[in-house]
Design an enzyme around this catalytic site. Structure first.
Site, PDB file in Angstrom:
ATOM      1  N   TYR A 142      -7.032   3.968   2.423  1.00 10.24           N
ATOM      2  CA  TYR A 142      -5.797   3.308   2.847  1.00 10.24           C
ATOM      3  C   TYR A 142      -6.066   1.952   3.516  1.00 10.24           C
ATOM      4  O   TYR A 142      -5.535   0.918   3.087  1.00 10.24           O
ATOM      5  CB  TYR A 142      -5.037   4.236   3.787  1.00 10.24           C
ATOM      6  CG  TYR A 142      -3.643   3.780   4.136  1.00 10.24           C
ATOM      7  CD1 TYR A 142      -2.571   4.050   3.298  1.00 10.24           C
ATOM      8  CD2 TYR A 142      -3.391   3.098   5.327  1.00 10.24           C
ATOM      9  CE1 TYR A 142      -1.285   3.650   3.618  1.00 10.24           C
ATOM     10  CE2 TYR A 142      -2.120   2.693   5.669  1.00 10.24           C
ATOM     11  CZ  TYR A 142      -1.066   2.977   4.801  1.00 10.24           C
ATOM     12  OH  TYR A 142       0.198   2.570   5.131  1.00 10.24           O
ATOM     13  N   ILE A 180       0.831  -1.202   0.000  1.00 16.90           N
ATOM     14  CA  ILE A 180       0.000   0.000   0.000  1.00 16.90           C
ATOM     15  C   ILE A 180       0.865   1.251   0.000  1.00 16.90           C
ATOM     16  O   ILE A 180       0.538   2.254  -0.634  1.00 16.90           O
ATOM     17  CB  ILE A 180      -0.935   0.014   1.235  1.00 16.90           C
ATOM     18  CG1 ILE A 180      -1.627  -1.345   1.411  1.00 16.90           C
ATOM     19  CG2 ILE A 180      -1.953   1.133   1.132  1.00 16.90           C
ATOM     20  CD1 ILE A 180      -2.416  -1.813   0.205  1.00 16.90           C
ATOM     21  N   GLU A 181       1.972   1.198   0.717  1.00 18.72           N
ATOM     22  CA  GLU A 181       2.823   2.373   0.872  1.00 18.72           C
ATOM     23  C   GLU A 181       3.651   2.683  -0.372  1.00 18.72           C
ATOM     24  O   GLU A 181       3.750   3.836  -0.793  1.00 18.72           O
ATOM     25  CB  GLU A 181       3.767   2.177   2.066  1.00 18.72           C
ATOM     26  CG  GLU A 181       3.112   2.350   3.418  1.00 18.72           C
ATOM     27  CD  GLU A 181       2.745   3.803   3.694  1.00 18.72           C
ATOM     28  OE1 GLU A 181       3.351   4.707   3.100  1.00 18.72           O
ATOM     29  OE2 GLU A 181       1.832   4.027   4.504  1.00 18.72           O
ATOM     30  N   SER A 182       4.278   1.661  -0.950  1.00 17.10           N
ATOM     31  CA  SER A 182       5.288   1.923  -1.976  1.00 17.10           C
ATOM     32  C   SER A 182       5.268   0.968  -3.154  1.00 17.10           C
ATOM     33  O   SER A 182       6.145   1.027  -4.008  1.00 17.10           O
ATOM     34  CB  SER A 182       6.675   1.838  -1.331  1.00 17.10           C
ATOM     35  OG  SER A 182       6.915   0.502  -0.873  1.00 17.10           O
TER      36      SER A 182
END
Length: 250
Positions: A235, A129-131
């Site tokens: 998110y 999800i982040e990167s």
């Protein structure tokens, strides 16, 4: 067969119609280092549920994606935002193929660390999800690495950042710092993982204010009822959607 080929085979099986319907039991960034002012939050008991699958020892499973699937602890969700993201994942198999290739060099280490700390295995999916599991990812808010740590958080948890070296792109250091921070946020928000994960994205102060505002107006304080920026509203559902796909692998 390589890890990413196993994962793509799993996604292909879902595309042919093996997805299940499950009941909805869901509740639950530059983070601010506010370790003292705690907003009162409602504790929930049905966000994390222990896995009932005791047939296989997850640590003995060669396929790291199945190893994650066997240990999923968050309750399944049919919230529209989660299901919309599930559909998006299924409609973009090339994206999932690329993610699996990128995750290959790092995922075993991340899973080992999450297991060692006794944390929900879903946290191992957060770099997706982040990167997109890109160690060189860099955001306009100066977040960097797999876990998209900001300079403030990174330095607070002992990561060195200098002109020639950025420890946020070191998988070991960044993973340890990210899991330390998530563990803190979990305690900060009275053991509510959805609030903790959202705070990792947008900041603990923002989540605390949203919770307090809902309580003040007699509204539910679970994640899906909080008034949050669009990025943060999506998110947690992105993480739950990834877990939904993996749940079919068990």
């Amino acid at each position: 067969m390589s890890v990413h080929h196993l994962f793509i085979l799993f996604v292909a099986l879902i595309l042919t119609g093996c997805a299940k319907t499950v009941p909805d039991t869901s509740h639950t960034a530059e983070p601010q280092l506010n370790h003292t002012a705690h907003a009162k939050v409602n504790k929930t008991s049905n966000e994390a549920i222990p896995s009932k699958d005791k047939i296989l020892d997850p640590t003995k499973v060669d396929d790291v994606w199945q190893r994650i699937a066997l240990q999923l602890r968050f309750a399944p969700s049919q919230h529209p935002s989660v299901q919309k993201r599930v559909a998006w994942y299924l409609q973009h198999p090339n994206y999932m193929d690329e993610i699996s290739k990128r995750a290959g060099p790092f995922l075993h280490y991340i899973v080992n660390e999450v297991e060692r700390r006794g944390l929900p295995i879903e946290l191992a999916l957060m770099p997706l999800i982040e990167s997109d599991f890109d160690t060189s990812a860099y955001s306009h808010k100066n977040a960097s690495g797999l876990w998209q740590l900001t300079p403030l958080i990174a330095k607070h948890y002992g990561i060195k950042i200098g002109p020639w070296y950025d420890g946020r792109q070191d998988v070991i250091d960044a993973t340890n710092a990210a899991l330390d921070f998530l563990s803190y946020l979990h305690k900060r928000f009275d053991d509510n993982w959805y609030h903790a994960i959202a705070a990792y994205n947008i900041g603990e102060g923002r989540i605390a204010r949203a919770i307090s505002n809902n309580i003040k107006h007699g509204k539910s304080s679970d994640f899906f009822h909080l008034k949050l920026p669009k990025q943060t509203r999506h998110y947690v559902p992105k993480l739950l959607a990834a877990a939904t796909l993996l749940r079919q692998k068990k």
